[in-house]
Design an enzyme around this catalytic site. Structure first.
Site, short mmCIF file in Angstrom:
data_model
loop_
_atom_site.label_atom_id
_atom_site.label_comp_id
_atom_site.label_asym_id
_atom_site.label_seq_id
_atom_site.Cartn_x
_atom_site.Cartn_y
_atom_site.Cartn_z
N ASP A 1 -8.46 -2.04 5.61
CA ASP A 1 -8.30 -1.06 6.70
C ASP A 1 -7.97 0.34 6.20
OD1 ASP A 1 -5.82 -2.17 5.74
OD2 ASP A 1 -4.81 -1.14 7.40
N THR B 1 0.88 -1.17 0.00
CA THR B 1 0.00 0.00 0.00
C THR B 1 0.91 1.20 0.00
OG1 THR B 1 -1.86 -1.05 1.11
CG2 THR B 1 -1.53 1.22 1.69
N1 ASP Z 1 -3.82 -2.92 4.19
C1 ASP Z 1 -4.23 -3.07 2.83
C2 ASP Z 1 -5.53 -3.78 2.76
O1 ASP Z 1 -5.74 -4.68 3.54
C3 ASP Z 1 -3.25 -3.81 2.01
C4 ASP Z 1 -1.83 -3.47 2.22
O2 ASP Z 1 -1.45 -2.63 3.00
O3 ASP Z 1 -1.01 -4.04 1.55
O4 ASP Z 1 -6.29 -3.50 1.87
#
Ligand code: ASP
Length: 290
Positions: free
Chosen positions: A191, A160
């Protein structure tokens, strides 16, 4: 008179390493930090700097966010993002958004002009189209999934982008944007856009998380970090470590970046790698992956 204090931290996702050589990502992130430094040194606002940094990370295609995002199991791109102003606690967020170039710009528009905090799906699209946000008309040509091999193998990966900023007026802001977990179910929202889970800013701290979102939601991770400082009188590093311990205890993987009003930065993770970097008024600038 002493120099005004300001600082920024950014991340490009925590997760299993999918490459050996991250020099392109590191060079790009250094460029993002240099530009943020320039803006902060001349008095730029935390909220604007956080948005600009995240937009640049989205556009780079180096991370699982913005241009680098991957499609869900139905072959559709559904993106999530949030931005929060610690000074006012105004926030804007989008979930399962299809067809817009910059999810973080969409979240900022919601913060600026909507009475609501969080818009998803078709309702979000209708609202944002009316406000003229830039569209993606041909997703399969526009997106360049940053971890194609993992997409093809059906492996669940994550990554992300996010930024947390303290400006010279003492204001904090956080921004996070993601394509979500690779091979996710259609309609799944993680999240990232949930205020208090993946993204949070108040007068004490700004936080942006990355990792397996379901765990960060179940731990109310970013709001919990602030609560630990507020009620427990924990210092920033300890509060962040305790939040990550909670995630690990439940079996979750990921990391976070956080910054406080004194410009202190912490960037813990329990994964193999987390693309991360920071810059401060002290002329520090560093980017690391492992
Ligand atoms: N936290 C993000 C999600 O669950 C994904 C990530 O941070 O890689 O959508």
């Amino acid at each position: 008179m002493s120099d005004p204090i300001w600082a920024i931290a950014i991340h490009g996702g925590a997760g299993p390493a999918h490459k050996e050589d991250y020099s392109e990502e590191i060079a790009h992130m250094r460029g993002v930090l240099k530009e943020a430094k320039r803006q902060l040194a001349k008095g730029g606002a935390a909220l604007d700097v956080a948005q600009t940094a995240v937009r640049a990370l989205e556009e780079s295609g180096h991370h699982i966010a913005g241009r680098g995002a991957s499609p869900n199991k139905d072959g559709k791109w559904e993106l999530d993002a949030a931005i929060m102003d610690g000074d006012t606690r105004n926030a804007g967020a989008v979930g399962a958004l299809r067809g817009f170039r910059s999810p973080i710009d969409c979240a900022r528009t919601i913060l600026d002009v909507s009475p609501h905090v969080f818009l998803v799906g078709k309702g979000a699209s209708r609202f944002l189209k009316k406000r003229g946000l830039e569209r993606v008309h041909n997703p399969s040509r526009y997106y360049k999934p940053s971890v194609q091999a993992a997409v093809e193998s059906g492996e669940l990966q994550h990554g992300t982008v996010g930024a947390v900023v303290l400006d010279s007026e003492g204001r904090l802001a956080a921004a996070t944007s993601t394509g979500g977990l690779l091979n996710k179910q259609p309609g799944r929202i993680g999240d990232t856009p949930m205020i208090g889970a993946g993204t949070w800013a108040d007068e004490r701290v700004a936080v942006s998380c990355t990792g397996q979102g379901e765990y960060f939601i179940r731990c109310a991770a970013s709001a919990d970090l602030s609560a630990r400082i507020r009620y427990n009188k924990s210092d920033l590093t300890n509060a962040a470590a305790c939040v990550l311990e909670d995630i690990s205890y439940l079996g979750g993987q990921g990391g976070l970046i956080a910054i406080d009003r004194l410009g202190r930065v912490t960037m813990p993770f329990n994964t193999i790698s987390m693309k991360r970097g920071f810059a401060t008024w002290r002329d520090e600038l560093d980017v690391k992956v492992f």
